[in-house]
Design an enzyme around this catalytic site. Structure first.
Site, PDB file in Angstrom:
ATOM      1  N   LEU A  46       0.824  -1.199  -0.455  1.00 54.20           N
ATOM      2  CA  LEU A  46       0.169  -0.274   0.288  1.00 54.20           C
ATOM      3  C   LEU A  46       0.816   1.215   0.046  1.00 54.20           C
ATOM      4  O   LEU A  46       1.635   1.419  -0.286  1.00 54.20           O
ATOM      5  CB  LEU A  46      -1.349   0.083   0.779  1.00 54.20           C
ATOM      6  CG  LEU A  46      -2.068  -1.074   0.977  1.00 54.20           C
ATOM      7  CD1 LEU A  46      -3.008  -1.432   3.132  1.00 54.20           C
ATOM      8  CD2 LEU A  46      -3.132  -1.403   0.381  1.00 54.20           C
ATOM      9  N   GLY A  48       2.314   4.527   2.044  1.00 47.70           N
ATOM     10  CA  GLY A  48       3.111   4.675   3.297  1.00 47.70           C
ATOM     11  C   GLY A  48       3.159   3.103   3.307  1.00 47.70           C
ATOM     12  O   GLY A  48       3.769   3.032   4.358  1.00 47.70           O
ATOM     13  N   SER A  49       3.429   2.354   2.808  1.00 49.08           N
ATOM     14  CA  SER A  49       3.455   1.026   3.122  1.00 49.08           C
ATOM     15  C   SER A  49       5.620   0.996   3.749  1.00 49.08           C
ATOM     16  O   SER A  49       5.904  -0.344   4.480  1.00 49.08           O
ATOM     17  CB  SER A  49       3.317  -0.724   2.731  1.00 49.08           C
ATOM     18  OG  SER A  49       3.713  -0.700   1.173  1.00 49.08           O
ATOM     19  N   GLY A  50       6.096   1.667   3.064  1.00 54.95           N
ATOM     20  CA  GLY A  50       7.491   1.356   3.117  1.00 54.95           C
ATOM     21  C   GLY A  50       8.032   1.693   2.080  1.00 54.95           C
ATOM     22  O   GLY A  50       9.088   0.706   2.084  1.00 54.95           O
ATOM     23  N   LYS A  51       7.606   1.294   0.657  1.00 55.17           N
ATOM     24  CA  LYS A  51       8.128   1.268   0.027  1.00 55.17           C
ATOM     25  C   LYS A  51       9.387   1.927  -0.534  1.00 55.17           C
ATOM     26  O   LYS A  51      10.410   0.905  -0.510  1.00 55.17           O
ATOM     27  CB  LYS A  51       7.419   0.563  -1.681  1.00 55.17           C
ATOM     28  CG  LYS A  51       5.573  -0.036  -1.511  1.00 55.17           C
ATOM     29  CD  LYS A  51       5.214  -0.378  -2.434  1.00 55.17           C
ATOM     30  CE  LYS A  51       4.384   1.245  -2.943  1.00 55.17           C
ATOM     31  NZ  LYS A  51       4.132   1.809  -2.043  1.00 55.17           N
ATOM     32  N   SER A  52       9.311   2.695  -0.660  1.00 55.90           N
ATOM     33  CA  SER A  52      10.347   3.766  -1.231  1.00 55.90           C
ATOM     34  C   SER A  52      11.956   3.892  -0.480  1.00 55.90           C
ATOM     35  O   SER A  52      12.779   4.039  -0.769  1.00 55.90           O
ATOM     36  CB  SER A  52       9.729   4.989  -1.593  1.00 55.90           C
ATOM     37  OG  SER A  52       8.846   5.211  -2.591  1.00 55.90           O
ATOM     38  N   SER A 119       1.300  -2.334  -7.036  1.00 54.10           N
ATOM     39  CA  SER A 119       1.440  -3.056  -7.824  1.00 54.10           C
ATOM     40  C   SER A 119       0.710  -4.328  -7.490  1.00 54.10           C
ATOM     41  O   SER A 119       0.442  -5.045  -7.113  1.00 54.10           O
ATOM     42  CB  SER A 119       2.768  -3.805  -8.390  1.00 54.10           C
ATOM     43  OG  SER A 119       4.061  -3.980  -7.254  1.00 54.10           O
TER      44      SER A 119
HETATM   45  N1  PPS Z   1      -5.375   6.898  -6.601  1.00 53.55           N
HETATM   46  C1  PPS Z   1      -3.873   6.903  -6.303  1.00 53.55           C
HETATM   47  N2  PPS Z   1      -3.769   5.096  -5.472  1.00 53.55           N
HETATM   48  C2  PPS Z   1      -3.074   4.923  -5.051  1.00 53.55           C
HETATM   49  N3  PPS Z   1      -1.455   5.815  -5.413  1.00 53.55           N
HETATM   50  C3  PPS Z   1      -1.957   6.774  -5.768  1.00 53.55           C
HETATM   51  C4  PPS Z   1      -3.462   7.473  -6.316  1.00 53.55           C
HETATM   52  N4  PPS Z   1      -2.870   8.587  -7.066  1.00 53.55           N
HETATM   53  C5  PPS Z   1      -2.052   8.927  -6.789  1.00 53.55           C
HETATM   54  N5  PPS Z   1      -0.924   8.317  -7.171  1.00 53.55           N
HETATM   55  C6  PPS Z   1       0.654   8.502  -6.448  1.00 53.55           C
HETATM   56  O1  PPS Z   1       0.657   7.238  -6.737  1.00 53.55           O
HETATM   57  C7  PPS Z   1       2.454   6.510  -6.831  1.00 53.55           C
HETATM   58  C8  PPS Z   1       1.942   4.603  -6.916  1.00 53.55           C
HETATM   59  O2  PPS Z   1       2.011   5.015  -8.048  1.00 53.55           O
HETATM   60  P1  PPS Z   1       2.489   3.302  -8.510  1.00 53.55           P
HETATM   61  O3  PPS Z   1       3.079   3.097 -10.292  1.00 53.55           O
HETATM   62  O4  PPS Z   1       3.104   2.300  -7.282  1.00 53.55           O
HETATM   63  O5  PPS Z   1       1.116   2.179  -8.922  1.00 53.55           O
HETATM   64  S1  PPS Z   1       0.214   1.166 -10.037  1.00 53.55           S
HETATM   65  O6  PPS Z   1       1.811  -0.114  -9.416  1.00 53.55           O
HETATM   66  O7  PPS Z   1       0.236   1.679 -10.682  1.00 53.55           O
HETATM   67  O8  PPS Z   1      -0.692   1.354  -8.910  1.00 53.55           O
HETATM   68  C9  PPS Z   1       1.797   6.128  -4.914  1.00 53.55           C
HETATM   69  O9  PPS Z   1       2.863   6.561  -4.892  1.00 53.55           O
HETATM   70  P2  PPS Z   1       3.186   5.508  -3.112  1.00 53.55           P
HETATM   71  O10 PPS Z   1       2.235   6.568  -1.735  1.00 53.55           O
HETATM   72  O11 PPS Z   1       4.622   5.763  -2.705  1.00 53.55           O
HETATM   73  O12 PPS Z   1       2.965   3.930  -2.858  1.00 53.55           O
HETATM   74  C10 PPS Z   1       1.050   7.755  -4.814  1.00 53.55           C
HETATM   75  O13 PPS Z   1       1.815   8.816  -4.748  1.00 53.55           O
HETATM   76  N1  ADP Z   2       9.889   0.409   9.612  1.00 55.42           N
HETATM   77  C1  ADP Z   2       9.748   1.437   8.828  1.00 55.42           C
HETATM   78  N2  ADP Z   2       9.967   0.753   7.427  1.00 55.42           N
HETATM   79  C2  ADP Z   2       9.720   1.488   6.258  1.00 55.42           C
HETATM   80  N3  ADP Z   2       9.290   3.406   6.535  1.00 55.42           N
HETATM   81  C3  ADP Z   2       8.744   3.414   7.593  1.00 55.42           C
HETATM   82  C4  ADP Z   2       9.096   2.679   8.875  1.00 55.42           C
HETATM   83  N4  ADP Z   2       8.553   3.674   9.987  1.00 55.42           N
HETATM   84  C5  ADP Z   2       8.469   4.281   9.750  1.00 55.42           C
HETATM   85  N5  ADP Z   2       8.388   5.119   8.466  1.00 55.42           N
HETATM   86  C6  ADP Z   2       8.116   5.657   7.331  1.00 55.42           C
HETATM   87  O1  ADP Z   2       6.774   5.345   7.087  1.00 55.42           O
HETATM   88  C7  ADP Z   2       6.407   6.152   5.464  1.00 55.42           C
HETATM   89  C8  ADP Z   2       6.528   5.573   4.482  1.00 55.42           C
HETATM   90  O2  ADP Z   2       6.870   6.304   3.608  1.00 55.42           O
HETATM   91  P1  ADP Z   2       7.279   5.720   1.990  1.00 55.42           P
HETATM   92  O3  ADP Z   2       8.374   4.909   2.426  1.00 55.42           O
HETATM   93  O4  ADP Z   2       6.734   6.640   1.160  1.00 55.42           O
HETATM   94  O5  ADP Z   2       5.772   4.545   1.356  1.00 55.42           O
HETATM   95  P2  ADP Z   2       6.061   3.974   0.143  1.00 55.42           P
HETATM   96  O6  ADP Z   2       6.634   3.884  -0.777  1.00 55.42           O
HETATM   97  O7  ADP Z   2       5.328   2.008   0.259  1.00 55.42           O
HETATM   98  O8  ADP Z   2       4.234   4.448  -0.436  1.00 55.42           O
HETATM   99  C9  ADP Z   2       8.161   6.943   5.564  1.00 55.42           C
HETATM  100  O9  ADP Z   2       7.593   8.718   5.663  1.00 55.42           O
HETATM  101  C10 ADP Z   2       9.079   6.104   6.219  1.00 55.42           C
HETATM  102  O10 ADP Z   2       9.973   7.664   7.398  1.00 55.42           O
END
Ligand code: PPS
Ligand code: ADP
Length: 205
Positions: A46, A48-52, A119
């Site tokens: 998801l 915010g799950s920590g991918k980046s 994904s």
């Molecule tokens: N509707 C919606 N749902 C989810 N995420 C959204 C949406 N709109 C914009 N974003 C932003 O786009 C990032 C996800 O892009 P991805 O290429 O990883 O998405 S996907 O794999 O094609 O589903 C995602 O990045 P992460 O927060 O790092 O996951 C968001 O910043």
């Molecule tokens: N154990 C952990 N692993 C990864 N991220 C964490 C953890 N604990 C807190 N965080 C915080 O959670 C957020 C995850 O954001 P991000 O890496 O951008 O997620 P995603 O790419 O899945 O959207 C960051 O602000 C990060 O600092």
């Protein structure tokens, strides 16, 4: 020279008349030159799950250990290669397919490629997996609970999704199909960044 393409996913449309050119320098020779086993490490989960965060930390550790790596991250790719794509199921499928092809080219070049994309669909991840040889594709499921991701909300997107400003938001108004056969499963609400990186490195070894 109408030799067969090594791609498992077959061309069925416009490219079907294309001829596959084999190069003198093989993928194995390229990997040998870099002295590493090329891999595609695919982080799914998801927003915010920590991918980046984990992808970046893993990249840094591998780089420090002289690995030749490259990082492909959702937001960045959507600024360039895939800026024509939105968030519909069809566009997400095309997003993941193109990224899979790019990752495959990078693995052919000998690199360790780290991919960080929501994904959300099992089918799309399976298509990418099928592009790689057995053992080359390592799926990492960041199984961080939705309420934790939402409380982090690093970009304020969950707030906007709850307000209905962003439609089709994964986990809120769009599905996320959890992997059933991921090589690594990490819950980042109980595993810190360092331990998460270690878990992925262990799976690579
Ligand atoms: N509707 C919606 N749902 C989810 N995420 C959204 C949406 N709109 C914009 N974003 C932003 O786009 C990032 C996800 O892009 P991805 O290429 O990883 O998405 S996907 O794999 O094609 O589903 C995602 O990045 P992460 O927060 O790092 O996951 C968001 O910043
Ligand atoms: N154990 C952990 N692993 C990864 N991220 C964490 C953890 N604990 C807190 N965080 C915080 O959670 C957020 C995850 O954001 P991000 O890496 O951008 O997620 P995603 O790419 O899945 O959207 C960051 O602000 C990060 O600092």
């Amino acid at each position: 020279m109408n030799k067969k393409s090594p791609y498992e996913v077959k061309c069925t449309d416009l490219a079907s008349d294309a001829v596959w050119h084999h190069s003198t320098i093989t993928n194995e020779m390229r990997a040998d030159r870099l002295n590493q086993c090329p891999k595609c490490i695919w982080l799914t989960g998801l927003s915010g799950s920590g991918k980046s965060t984990i992808a970046n930390a893993l990249d840094a550790v591998l780089f420090e250990n002289n690995a030749a790596t490259f990082l492909l991250d959702g937001d960045n790719i959507r600024h360039g290669l895939n800026k024509d794509l939105g968030m519909s199921e069809k566009d997400r499928a095309e997003n993941i397919r193109r990224i899979g092809e790019v990752a495959r080219l990078m693995v052919d070049a000998g690199l360790i490629v780290i991919c960080a994309f929501i994904s959300p669909y099992q089918r799309d991840r399976q298509i990418v997996r099928s592009m790689f040889k057995h053992g080359q594709f390592v799926e990492v499921f960041l199984d961080t609970p939705l309420n934790v991701c939402e409380s982090r909300d690093p970009k304020g997107l969950y707030k906007k999704a709850r307000q209905g400003v962003i439609k089709n938001f994964t986990g809120i108004s769009d599905p996320y199909e959890a992997p059933e056969t991921a090589e690594v499963v990490i819950n980042t609400s109980s595993s810190n960044i360092e331990d998460s990186v270690k878990a992925i490195l262990k799976a690579l070894n």
